[in-house]
Write an enzyme that holds these catalytic residues in place. Structure first.
Site, PDB file in Angstrom:
ATOM      1  N   SER A 155      15.021  13.583 -11.393  1.00 12.78           N
ATOM      2  CA  SER A 155      15.004  13.731 -11.952  1.00 12.78           C
ATOM      3  C   SER A 155      14.277  13.180 -13.488  1.00 12.78           C
ATOM      4  O   SER A 155      13.453  14.025 -14.236  1.00 12.78           O
ATOM      5  CB  SER A 155      16.124  14.492 -12.743  1.00 12.78           C
ATOM      6  OG  SER A 155      16.677  14.078 -12.844  1.00 12.78           O
TER       7      SER A 155
ATOM      8  N   SER B  98      17.962   9.610 -10.119  1.00 13.13           N
ATOM      9  CA  SER B  98      17.354  10.200 -10.796  1.00 13.13           C
ATOM     10  C   SER B  98      16.280   9.596 -11.880  1.00 13.13           C
ATOM     11  O   SER B  98      15.839   9.364 -12.130  1.00 13.13           O
ATOM     12  CB  SER B  98      17.335  10.950 -11.666  1.00 13.13           C
ATOM     13  OG  SER B  98      17.593  12.673 -11.115  1.00 13.13           O
TER      14      SER B  98
HETATM   15  N1  GLN Z   1      17.540  14.106  -6.644  1.00 15.73           N
HETATM   16  C1  GLN Z   1      18.763  14.432  -6.761  1.00 15.73           C
HETATM   17  C2  GLN Z   1      19.545  16.623  -6.638  1.00 15.73           C
HETATM   18  O1  GLN Z   1      18.168  16.583  -7.076  1.00 15.73           O
HETATM   19  C3  GLN Z   1      19.953  13.603  -7.912  1.00 15.73           C
HETATM   20  C4  GLN Z   1      19.302  14.022  -9.282  1.00 15.73           C
HETATM   21  C5  GLN Z   1      19.893  13.354 -10.626  1.00 15.73           C
HETATM   22  O2  GLN Z   1      20.159  11.847  -9.837  1.00 15.73           O
HETATM   23  N2  GLN Z   1      19.982  13.801 -11.593  1.00 15.73           N
HETATM   24  O3  GLN Z   1      20.658  16.853  -7.284  1.00 15.73           O
END
Ligand code: GLN
Length: 491
Positions: free
Chosen positions: A158, A182
């Site tokens: 993210s 993320s």
């Molecule tokens: N892509 C993962 C999710 O959508 C991790 C997101 C993150 O680490 N904030 O949950």
């Protein structure tokens, strides 16, 4: 004078100390780079006035010989961090124009050490996503393109704005957060360095919560050394976060260049996936060979519960998210959609304020926590989490210092290319990173090579709890062998 935006943070620190340039010059160079790169959509809020005033203050301190470790260094801040007096939205419509009256612990530590804020960076709404496509401000462009193609690719998510801005030389480093990957996945997609520290290393206070038992902040930077410098300022105990740990913060930079001779590096056989691109396999062996050449010993290890990590994550994370996001009711913050009754007001606000992916997570989370399903889903996922953690503990108990894996199962993909019909296709991006959050361990992604289309690929190193220093030493070996990568400018 070389273009000030192309310096690493360590080089900029030297230039500032030697008075080759001022922080105001360095800051202005980045502000004008940001203006020229608006097509990337990396920043959702630019704060040039604040940046210049912070830069002037840093210059005054440098002149007096009273400079902090990050004095005058311009940074970007993920819009998940509360910044006093500066709009903070988590890139969700539901926060509207929320302006915090307080500063997150991490950003206040960066300002304490003299850093300069350039603005707020785009991210997936509430940090839910792997492509920065769920932001209410629209998608972020990756400064990297496939050779001979004009297709705009995602920077990962993210923390897509953080990764894109660092790679495109719009800021010297950025804050980011990592709940399931993320920090590390966008770093791998953009040839930047991203470290998710051990759970508890950095305070979560003042960061918009997604899944509190998994969320951890860290930096995205241009080099391993830069990431060590940033983490040192970001880390530390904070009485305002009861999960933050009271352990002294080491001088992470001192671990850069330290010998890795005799270190035992585990290669987990469960991370060898069917259908994984041959280039990633090749990169992984190359990375292992670089560490071996530096004196490390490679051992095959087994993390048998790996295949359950992603399904268990997609129960635990939405469960915590559904509870954390209950506070957005249209009464206390941001957006309010009127209704005839208070219940209708909640419903209208939440239906219009949250995007599709966030609504999906809230519904999944509420379902797995509901009476009758709690034991079958949530409780079971928690048990799986314990087993995943134990896999790593068993491995470390055998003397393994760190584990080497690919960071992602593919290179960056085009905007809109993945997850449209099936969200699981998007979730699979985190296959190599979620285990680390489930176990609370530190993990670093380091750029390691390119695929046949010229796109960057990264390797991940996973460490023992609170042994980030080992990751910096090993990461430096990989960076030295692989070199650093900068995208050709098209924006
Ligand atoms: N892509 C993962 C999710 O959508 C991790 C997101 C993150 O680490 N904030 O949950």
């Amino acid at each position: 004078m070389t273009d000030l935006t192309s310096l690493t943070l360590a080089e900029a620190r030297k230039g500032l100390a030697d008075k080759t340039f001022t922080s105001l010059e360095l800051t202005d160079a980045h502000l004008s780079a940001i203006e020229k790169a608006r097509v990337l959509n990396a920043f959702v809020m630019e704060t040039p006035d604040q940046a210049r005033s912070m830069a002037r203050e840093a210059d005054a301190k440098i002149a007096k010989g009273d400079a902090g470790p990050l004095a005058g260094i311009p940074l970007g801040i993920k819009d998940l961090f509360a910044t006093k007096g500066v709009r903070t939205t988590a890139c969700s419509k539901i926060l509207g124009n929320f302006v915090p009256t307080y500063e997150s612990t991490i950003t206040s530590q960066l300002w304490r050490d003299g850093a300069v804020m350039l603005g707020k960076l785009n991210n997936d709404e509430f940090a839910m996503g792997s492509a920065n496509e769920t932001s209410c401000f629209g998608p972020v462009g990756n400064p990297w393109r496939r050779e001979g193609s004009n297709t705009t690719l995602v920077p990962g998510g993210s923390s897509g704005g953080s990764a894109s801005a660092v790679a495109a030389l719009l800021c010297m480093g950025a804050t980011a957060t990592d709940t399931g990957g993320s920090i590390r996945q966008p770093a791998a997609f953009t040839a930047t360095v991203g470290i998710k520290p051990t759970y508890g290393r950095c305070s979560r206070w003042g960061i918009v919560a997604f899944a509190s038992s998994l969320d951890q902040a860290g930096p995205i930077a241009r080099s391993v050394r830069d990431s060590a410098m940033l983490l040192r300022s970001m880390a530390g105990h904070d009485p305002k976060d009861t999960t933050s740990v009271d352990i002294a913060v080491p001088d992470y930079e001192a671990s850069i260049g330290k010998s890795v001779k005799g270190m035992k590096i585990g290669i987990p056989k469960e991370y060898r996936l069917d259908g994984m691109p041959a280039e990633i396999e090749k990169l992984w062996s190359e990375g292992a060979a670089w560490l071996k050449a530096a004196g490390a010993e490679l051992v095959e290890v087994s993390l048998p519960h790996t295949k359950y990590a992603l399904p268990a994550y997609y129960i635990v994370a939405p469960a915590e998210a559904s509870s954390n996001l209950a506070r957005y009711d249209g009464v206390r913050y941001g957006l309010r959609e009127q209704g005839k009754t208070i219940i209708e007001q909640y419903e209208n606000t939440r239906a219009r304020g949250f995007g599709a992916e966030v609504r999906r997570r809230v519904m999944i989370g509420t379902y797995v926590l509901s009476a009758g399903y709690y034991d079958a889903y949530y409780l079971r996922a928690q048990k799986v989490r314990t087993l995943i953690k134990k896999d790593f503990e068993d491995c470390f108990a055998k003397g393994v210092n760190a584990i080497l894996t690919p960071a992602t199962p593919s290179a960056a993909f085009g905007i809109g290319e993945k997850g449209g019909a099936d969200p699981v296709e998007m979730y699979l991006n985190d296959i190599f990173t979620v285990t680390v959050n489930m176990a609370g361990l530190p993990g670093i992604a380091v750029p390691s090579g390119k695929d046949a289309q010229g796109l960057p690929l990264g390797l991940q190193l996973i460490g023992r709890p609170f042994e980030e220093e080992t990751l910096f030493s090993l990461g430096e070996v990989i960076e030295q062998a692989a070199g650093r990568f900068t995208p050709a400018r098209w924006w």
